[in-house]
Write an enzyme that holds these catalytic residues in place. Structure first.
Site, mmCIF file in Angstrom:
data_model
loop_
_atom_site.group_PDB
_atom_site.id
_atom_site.type_symbol
_atom_site.label_atom_id
_atom_site.label_comp_id
_atom_site.label_asym_id
_atom_site.label_seq_id
_atom_site.Cartn_x
_atom_site.Cartn_y
_atom_site.Cartn_z
ATOM 1 N N SER A 15 0.372 -1.211 0.229
ATOM 2 C CA SER A 15 0.285 0.299 0.308
ATOM 3 C C SER A 15 0.721 1.598 0.009
ATOM 4 C CB SER A 15 -0.562 -0.012 1.246
ATOM 5 O OG SER A 15 -0.207 0.218 2.189
ATOM 6 N N ARG A 66 22.196 -13.802 2.403
ATOM 7 C CA ARG A 66 21.586 -12.201 2.445
ATOM 8 C C ARG A 66 22.637 -11.811 1.124
ATOM 9 N NH1 ARG A 66 18.879 -9.771 5.361
ATOM 10 N NH2 ARG A 66 19.407 -11.290 7.483
ATOM 11 N N LEU A 94 19.002 -5.049 4.752
ATOM 12 C CA LEU A 94 20.154 -4.765 4.024
ATOM 13 C C LEU A 94 21.298 -5.325 3.987
ATOM 14 C CD1 LEU A 94 18.656 -1.992 1.984
ATOM 15 C CD2 LEU A 94 18.308 -4.125 1.844
ATOM 16 N N HIS A 110 8.566 3.581 8.807
ATOM 17 C CA HIS A 110 8.423 2.409 9.796
ATOM 18 C C HIS A 110 7.436 3.221 11.060
ATOM 19 C CE1 HIS A 110 8.967 -0.412 13.356
ATOM 20 N NE2 HIS A 110 9.071 0.497 13.904
ATOM 21 N N LEU A 145 18.898 -1.841 12.291
ATOM 22 C CA LEU A 145 17.268 -1.667 12.011
ATOM 23 C C LEU A 145 17.239 -0.595 12.778
ATOM 24 C CD1 LEU A 145 15.045 -3.932 11.027
ATOM 25 C CD2 LEU A 145 14.872 -5.046 13.551
#
Ligand code: GRF
Length: 204
Positions: A15, A66, A94, A110, A145
């Site tokens: 969204s 990763r 990432l 966030h 993070l």
């Protein structure tokens, strides 16, 4: 002059991706939607991006280290001349390689007022903590993070009787408003980052 090309990365519903694409289509965000990348093949947002004629790529992280996964993504972004990467519900950390390849050019949204409540279930964390005000944050992605310099925030009041669902939906409305505004700010001339602070005009 060519418009800056942005990439949007998703893992699910998308969204926020849709809010960015709408802003571009309606001329509120002066950018070109270069590509939408998902690590999840059946992410619902991919259908929406395709309907809007935006190129989509699925780059699965399954059975891959990763960094190897991220190297493939970075190569695809570079090939397309992407200048800004917008994470929009992209549920992967990432690697340092990715962050360094696009230093100060990766944004995330966030659903809390960072540095409060990083990580998953931010709305539940806020309710359980009993805060009266929470909200959403657009920030630059660094190697930790939900941590990098803050570009924009919007406060949302916690109401009596709020559930995780009701609070989440009021925060999401604000997310959809601030993400395009934050991207515009980052793309505007004079925007910069110094330490933890972002600025729009450097004082002379
Ligand atoms: C949003 O709440 C965003 O803040 C968080 O993940 C959710 C993604 O929702 N990072 P959507 O996929 O954009 O609808």
């Amino acid at each position: 002059m060519a418009k800056p090309r942005i990439a949007i990365m998703i893992s699910g519903r998308g969204s926020n991706m849709a809010a960015l694409l709408d802003a571009i289509r309606e001329g509120r965000l002066d950018a070109e939607a270069g590509v939408v990348i998902s690590n999840i093949e059946d992410a619902a947002g991919l259908t929406r991006a395709r309907q809007q004629g935006v190129e989509t790529l699925v780059i699965s992280h399954k059975s891959r280290a990763r960094e190897e996964h991220d190297r493939e993504i970075v190569a695809e972004l570079s090939r397309r001349g992407v200048s800004l990467v917008c994470l929009a519900g992209y549920m992967r950390l990432l690697s340092p390689h990715f962050v360094r390849s696009f230093e100060n050019r990766i944004l995330n949204i966030h659903p809390s007022l960072l540095p409060a409540f990083p990580g998953i279930d931010a709305q539940r964390q806020a309710l359980e903590h009993g805060v009266k005000i929470t909200g959403c944050t657009v920030h630059i992605v660094d190697e930790q993070l939900d941590h990098g310099p803050i570009v924009m925030q919007r406060a949302v009041e916690v109401l009596e009787g709020d559930t995780v669902e009701s609070l989440t939906s009021r925060i999401l409305e604000q997310e959809h408003q601030i993400y395009p505004l934050a991207v515009s700010r980052v793309l505007s001339e004079g925007f910069g980052v110094e330490g933890r602070r972002t600025f729009s005009e450097r004082e002379s």
